[in-house]
Write a protein that holds these residues in place. Structure first.
Motif, PDB file in Angstrom:
ATOM      1  N   ARG A   1      41.694  33.924  43.702  1.00 31.91           N
ATOM      2  CA  ARG A   1      41.028  34.810  42.739  1.00 31.91           C
ATOM      3  C   ARG A   1      39.504  34.585  42.763  1.00 31.91           C
ATOM      4  O   ARG A   1      39.028  33.464  42.889  1.00 31.91           O
ATOM      5  N   TYR A   2      38.756  35.730  42.574  1.00 27.47           N
ATOM      6  CA  TYR A   2      37.309  35.648  42.409  1.00 27.47           C
ATOM      7  C   TYR A   2      36.992  35.182  40.985  1.00 27.47           C
ATOM      8  O   TYR A   2      37.734  35.471  40.048  1.00 27.47           O
ATOM      9  N   PRO A   3      35.870  34.465  40.800  1.00 25.77           N
ATOM     10  CA  PRO A   3      35.492  34.055  39.439  1.00 25.77           C
ATOM     11  C   PRO A   3      35.110  35.293  38.615  1.00 25.77           C
ATOM     12  O   PRO A   3      34.540  36.266  39.121  1.00 25.77           O
ATOM     13  N   SER A   4      35.387  35.261  37.309  1.00 26.25           N
ATOM     14  CA  SER A   4      35.068  36.384  36.425  1.00 26.25           C
ATOM     15  C   SER A   4      33.578  36.414  36.100  1.00 26.25           C
ATOM     16  O   SER A   4      32.814  35.495  36.440  1.00 26.25           O
ATOM     17  N   LEU A   5      33.138  37.502  35.403  1.00 24.48           N
ATOM     18  CA  LEU A   5      31.733  37.640  35.010  1.00 24.48           C
ATOM     19  C   LEU A   5      31.319  36.513  34.072  1.00 24.48           C
ATOM     20  O   LEU A   5      30.217  35.975  34.180  1.00 24.48           O
ATOM     21  N   LEU A   6      32.199  36.178  33.158  1.00 31.51           N
ATOM     22  CA  LEU A   6      31.893  35.080  32.242  1.00 31.51           C
ATOM     23  C   LEU A   6      31.762  33.762  32.983  1.00 31.51           C
ATOM     24  O   LEU A   6      30.913  32.928  32.649  1.00 31.51           O
ATOM     25  N   ASP A   7      32.610  33.574  33.985  1.00 28.42           N
ATOM     26  CA  ASP A   7      32.492  32.350  34.784  1.00 28.42           C
ATOM     27  C   ASP A   7      31.152  32.295  35.499  1.00 28.42           C
ATOM     28  O   ASP A   7      30.493  31.247  35.552  1.00 28.42           O
TER      29      ASP A   7
ATOM     30  N   VAL B   1      39.299  37.535  57.380  1.00 28.28           N
ATOM     31  CA  VAL B   1      38.921  37.218  56.001  1.00 28.28           C
ATOM     32  C   VAL B   1      38.381  38.481  55.350  1.00 28.28           C
ATOM     33  O   VAL B   1      37.541  39.184  55.935  1.00 28.28           O
ATOM     34  N   GLY B   2      38.809  38.778  54.122  1.00 31.50           N
ATOM     35  CA  GLY B   2      38.349  39.963  53.407  1.00 31.50           C
ATOM     36  C   GLY B   2      38.797  39.928  51.967  1.00 31.50           C
ATOM     37  O   GLY B   2      39.133  38.871  51.421  1.00 31.50           O
ATOM     38  N   ALA B   3      38.817  41.095  51.331  1.00 33.13           N
ATOM     39  CA  ALA B   3      39.223  41.220  49.925  1.00 33.13           C
ATOM     40  C   ALA B   3      40.438  42.116  49.835  1.00 33.13           C
ATOM     41  O   ALA B   3      40.477  43.188  50.453  1.00 33.13           O
ATOM     42  N   ARG B   4      41.451  41.655  49.084  1.00 34.99           N
ATOM     43  CA  ARG B   4      42.657  42.436  48.847  1.00 34.99           C
ATOM     44  C   ARG B   4      43.027  42.310  47.375  1.00 34.99           C
ATOM     45  O   ARG B   4      42.775  41.284  46.744  1.00 34.99           O
ATOM     46  N   PRO B   5      43.594  43.354  46.802  1.00 36.29           N
ATOM     47  CA  PRO B   5      43.936  43.296  45.378  1.00 36.29           C
ATOM     48  C   PRO B   5      45.065  42.284  45.123  1.00 36.29           C
ATOM     49  O   PRO B   5      46.007  42.169  45.897  1.00 36.29           O
TER      50      PRO B   5
ATOM     51  N   SER C   1      43.486  43.003  40.512  1.00 38.73           N
ATOM     52  CA  SER C   1      42.083  42.585  40.586  1.00 38.73           C
ATOM     53  C   SER C   1      41.749  42.176  42.003  1.00 38.73           C
ATOM     54  O   SER C   1      42.608  41.658  42.721  1.00 38.73           O
ATOM     55  N   PRO C   2      40.498  42.401  42.436  1.00 35.59           N
ATOM     56  CA  PRO C   2      40.120  41.986  43.791  1.00 35.59           C
ATOM     57  C   PRO C   2      40.211  40.468  43.928  1.00 35.59           C
ATOM     58  O   PRO C   2      39.931  39.722  42.997  1.00 35.59           O
TER      59      PRO C   2
ATOM     60  N   VAL D   1      49.198  44.642  56.216  1.00 33.89           N
ATOM     61  CA  VAL D   1      48.030  43.921  56.702  1.00 33.89           C
ATOM     62  C   VAL D   1      46.762  44.782  56.687  1.00 33.89           C
ATOM     63  O   VAL D   1      45.649  44.263  56.838  1.00 33.89           O
ATOM     64  N   GLY D   2      46.890  46.079  56.488  1.00 29.03           N
ATOM     65  CA  GLY D   2      45.719  46.958  56.428  1.00 29.03           C
ATOM     66  C   GLY D   2      44.907  46.904  57.695  1.00 29.03           C
ATOM     67  O   GLY D   2      45.418  47.063  58.805  1.00 29.03           O
ATOM     68  N   ASP D   3      43.592  46.701  57.538  1.00 35.08           N
ATOM     69  CA  ASP D   3      42.694  46.663  58.688  1.00 35.08           C
ATOM     70  C   ASP D   3      42.548  45.261  59.251  1.00 35.08           C
ATOM     71  O   ASP D   3      41.618  44.969  60.006  1.00 35.08           O
TER      72      ASP D   3
END
Length: 506
Positions: free
Chosen positions: A156-162, A123-127, A131-132, A111-113
């Motif tokens: 999943r986060y949207p990619s740069l192209l998205d 709510v946060g970011a986890r790999p 990928s984040p 669970v980390g932090d």
């Protein structure tokens, strides 16, 4: 030869480059903002899915009853419906009860932090698969508030192209508006600049400036341009040399540059100056000044400077040479006449008369030589007077030394100046006396308070025709020329004894 772009084309190309650079920057900022908003959106969605699953009464009961199969079905169903990448349900001991990854079942969830173990959602970011990804952890609480486990949802986060695809409509709009504004602005700016530059292109302006500089510094005359405030706006190397001012004169006033008062008066005069001679910095300069105007409005003046110092020196040398030549010619003419006379007497058989003629000539020359050497001890001045005697004899004028004259030997520089002054005055006096009934010229030399005083009198009239009626007699009495050598210069004046003070000597 490649044709260069016009000013409008160059400005347009520059605007296009600027628009492209701005567009790239806007695109980067837009994509970054879009990605950030998408991450925040995915985080909120993950939290919403996790809360929905954690708060389901059936899930709570299944955990209390140990119905693992139902929990796995509910987790998979939630993952498929919500489009999440992963939905994990863990018990109070952090062991995975349900997961789309079979290898994760039964293992402890890190669970980390996260604050989920304390009973609060996180709510946060986890790999996720390297990928984040957005992650949400929500606790599962029992009827009495006891901690039963927690739900972990990852999206999943949207990619740069998205993100770029999402921002493309806005970017195209920005590009169209910027291009239109850039093109119109370039044309307007080019039109204004060309109007201000008289329709010249940059290459033509550069060529004009180069040619102007080459011509300005290649002219042998000095050129000085001034604005209405007296500041130097234009100057060439010759003017700097003639005025002896610093090379960084542009933008400075004449007073700051140390220009003399007389030269400043000539340069700053509001009138047109034509061939005005001004002495400055040890030189005699001829000044020609012309005011300049643009569209009927005065903007300053331009002045040309010519050095007459060398010309004046050359003129003095030529005058001296002319005097010497005239003297030698007179002497040669006199000697020729005397030799012809002697030869004629001998041919007539009058040797005695020839001898007496030679004695008379020798006696007359000896008397003049003795009178000159007795009164004038300076060799140069004495030689000049003896030579002038021959020229006076040719004109029929008697040249004599005034009683009381006494001039000692002078230094070389002073001797040269005095000889020049005496020669000029004697020449003028002989010209005037040659037309008089009685022809004589008298020279008086001496020292007055340490200065050489030269007085030349002659029998010639000096009154203009219009002045003769104002004189006391029909013929003016003798005229007097005077010159006094002081310092490094000589001054002269003359007066007519009957027409004073208006009749000035030459």
């Amino acid at each position: 030869m490649t044709r260069r772009l016009s000013l409008a084309g160059q400005l347009l190309a520059l605007q296009v480059v600027i628009v492209c650079v701005v567009l790239v920057g806007v695109a980067a900022v837009t994509v970054a903002q879009s990605t950030k908003r998408a991450q925040e959106t995915e985080g909120r969605r993950a939290l919403s899915v996790a809360e929905t699953l954690a708060n389901a009464q059936a899930v709570r009961g299944a955990i209390e009853d140990g119905a693992i199969a139902y929990i796995r079905v509910a987790a998979e169903s939630t993952r498929s419906v919500s489009g999440s990448a992963s939905v994990v349900v863990a018990d109070a001991g952090r062991r995975a009860l349900a997961s789309a990854d079979p290898d994760q079942l039964g293992h402890r969830i890190e669970v980390g932090d996260s604050t989920v173990l304390g009973g609060r959602a996180w709510v946060g970011a986890r790999p996720y698969e390297g990928s984040p990804a957005a992650a949400a952890m929500v606790p599962i609480l029992g009827r009495h508030g006891q901690f039963l486990g927690f739900v972990v949802v990852q999206r999943r986060y949207p990619s740069l192209l998205d993100g770029l695809a999402a921002a493309t409509p806005n970017l195209l709009t920005y590009l169209g508006l910027a291009s239109a504004i850039g093109i119109v602005g370039s044309l307007l700016v080019a039109r204004r600049v060309k109007r201000q530059t008289l329709g010249l292109e940059p290459a033509e302006i550069t060529g004009l400036v180069e040619h102007r500089d080459a011509m300005l510094h290649g002219i042998r005359e000095g050129i000085v341009g001034l604005d209405l405030r007296g500041r130097v706006t234009l100057i060439n190397d010759e003017a700097i040399r003639l005025l002896r001012i610093p090379g960084d004169a542009v933008g400075r006033t004449l007073a700051d540059l140390g220009v003399g008062e007389e030269m400043r008066d000539a340069l700053l005069s509001r009138e047109v100056e034509r061939d005005r001679a001004v002495a400055t910095a040890g030189r005699v300069l001829v000044v020609n000044r012309l005011p300049i105007a643009s569209h009927g409005r005065r903007i300053g003046s331009v002045t040309t400077l010519r050095d007459r110092t060398e010309l004046l020196e050359l003129r003095q040398e030529l005058d001296l040479t002319r005097h010497v030549t005239d003297t030698l010619r007179a002497q040669a003419h006199e000697f020729s006449n005397r030799l012809h006379t002697i030869a004629g007497l001998i041919e007539l058989g009058e040797p005695g008369e020839a001898v007496r003629f030679v004695h008379r000539i020798s006696s007359s020359r000896s008397e003049l030589t003795e009178a000159v050497t007795a009164a004038v001890r300076d060799p140069s001045v004495a030689a000049l007077l003896i030579a002038k005697a021959s020229q006076a004899a040719e004109l029929g004028v008697e040249l004599r030394i005034a009683p009381g004259s006494l001039l000692p030997a002078l230094d070389d520089e002073l001797s040269t100046d005095v000889a020049t002054v005496v020669g000029n005055l004697v020449d003028n006096a002989m010209d005037a006396a040659s037309t008089a009934p009685q022809r004589w010229v008298e020279v008086e030399l001496g020292l007055v308070d340490g200065d050489v005083d030269v007085v030349v009198r002659d029998s010639g009239p000096v009154c203009p025709p219009g002045w003769r009626g104002r004189c006391s007699g029909a013929v003016c009495r003798p005229r007097t020329d005077r010159a006094t050598r002081r310092g490094s210069g000589a001054s002269g004046s003359g007066s007519c004894t009957c027409c004073a003070p208006a009749a000035a000597g030459r």
